[in-house]
Design a protein around this motif. Structure first.
Motif: not given
Length: 347
Positions: A321-323, A325-330
């Motif tokens: 889930r953390a990975a 989230h990082r992809r959506r932010t980038s």
């Protein structure tokens, strides 16, 4: 003396109360004179042996105890015929005629008694079975002789404690003599022996314990006043009532009759269920939660998220889930720049 021999902690100095009375000596002399007369009558009749009726033998034994100043009380009755093993707790030399007053029997006694004055000769003529306590290898032969006597229909009297106690305590019954009853298929009759004063309090003057000598013990009993010897005949243990000599010895010991024969029995007796409790419905008892397999939880899939697979550990799921989230932010940063960039400070 061998270390395996039974031994009681009782001693004359710590357990036996001395007789203190100004009339003690004259009283003792008169009583011992009466004892001598009764013994002479027994010696005169000894050649008749087994032809003497059992009732006459019982009366003679009572007279011997009464002559030394001790009243006799016997409650209950033993089987009058057939092979019978009489067993009793052991306190005094008075136990021998007291037990014979219940039923005449061949006594099992230590070999040292054979050397006692007068009493040793009478015991040998009465068919006493002597046991060499310091010779362990002779024990099987003694057990075999007891079994033979029981098979022949005789009564044998024994004191399985193997040593005398003061009466305020008692030792465990040794098992060897009970093997003879098992081998012969004979019944066992327990007898509880007690000595009291006239007012009912326990008396220790008759105790023949420790390094006490026979003559000193006889003199002390003759000097005492108001002694009562009680013999309580307990229910007979029929042949086959106990499967081995250990349980038979426990059931036959006076003071322990009716106790549980095992630790399990003691626990049952301690937590005995009353009739009212038995009729009541059983109460519900709390149970520990039982772990049951849970169905996999459906996790909503988002664009670019790693799908949740059943069986994935929670730590791995959090990392996925953390990975995501990082992809959506980038991915959102280029879109913001295409719209004019990030908002800066206003003027």
């Amino acid at each position: 003396m061998s270390g395996w021999l039974p031994n009681a902690p009782c001693t004359p100095g710590t357990c036996v109360a001395p007789a203190r009375s100004a009339l003690a000596v004259p009283r003792a002399v008169l009583r011992l004179t009466a004892v001598a007369l009764v013994l002479l009558a027994g010696i005169a009749l000894a050649p008749l042996g087994g032809r003497i009726p059992a009732g006459a033998v019982r009366r003679w034994c009572r007279a011997l105890v009464r002559a030394v100043g001790v009243r006799v009380r016997v409650s209950g009755a033993a089987a009058s015929t057939g092979g019978l093993l009489l067993v009793a707790n052991h306190i005094s030399w008075l136990d021998v005629p007291l037990l014979a007053a219940v039923r005449p029997a061949r006594m099992l006694a230590k070999s040292e008694i054979r050397d006692w004055p007068v009493a040793g000769r009478l015991a040998a003529r009465a068919g006493t079975l002597f046991l060499h306590r310091d010779r362990l290898r002779t024990l099987p032969g003694t057990v075999a002789r007891i079994a033979d006597a029981l098979r022949a229909g005789a009564a044998v009297a024994a004191f399985p404690e193997g040593s005398t106690w003061c009466g305020r305590a008692q030792g465990p019954f040794r098992r060897a003599v009970f093997q003879a009853a098992l081998d012969a298929g004979a019944a066992v009759q327990p007898v509880r022996i007690r000595y009291r004063l006239a007012d009912g309090t326990p008396a220790t003057a008759p105790a023949f314990v420790g390094e006490d000598t026979f003559l000193a013990s006889v003199w002390r009993v003759a000097c005492a006043r108001g002694l009562v010897a009680e013999g309580e005949v307990l229910p007979v243990l029929p042949p086959g009532s106990r499967p081995d000599r250990r349980l038979l010895a426990r059931a036959a010991q006076p003071g322990r009759t009716g106790e549980p024969d095992s630790v399990a029995g003691a626990l049952v007796a301690r937590h005995r269920i009353t009739p009212a409790a038995a009729a009541a419905p059983p109460a519900a008892t709390p149970r520990e939660p039982v772990a049951t397999p849970r169905e996999p939880v459906a996790v909503p899939r988002e664009p670019g998220a790693t799908p949740y697979e059943p069986g994935v550990a929670p730590r791995e799921l959090a990392a996925a889930r953390a990975a995501a989230h990082r992809r959506r932010t980038s991915a959102a940063v280029p879109r913001d720049r295409a719209r004019g960039g990030a908002a800066g400070p206003t003027a």
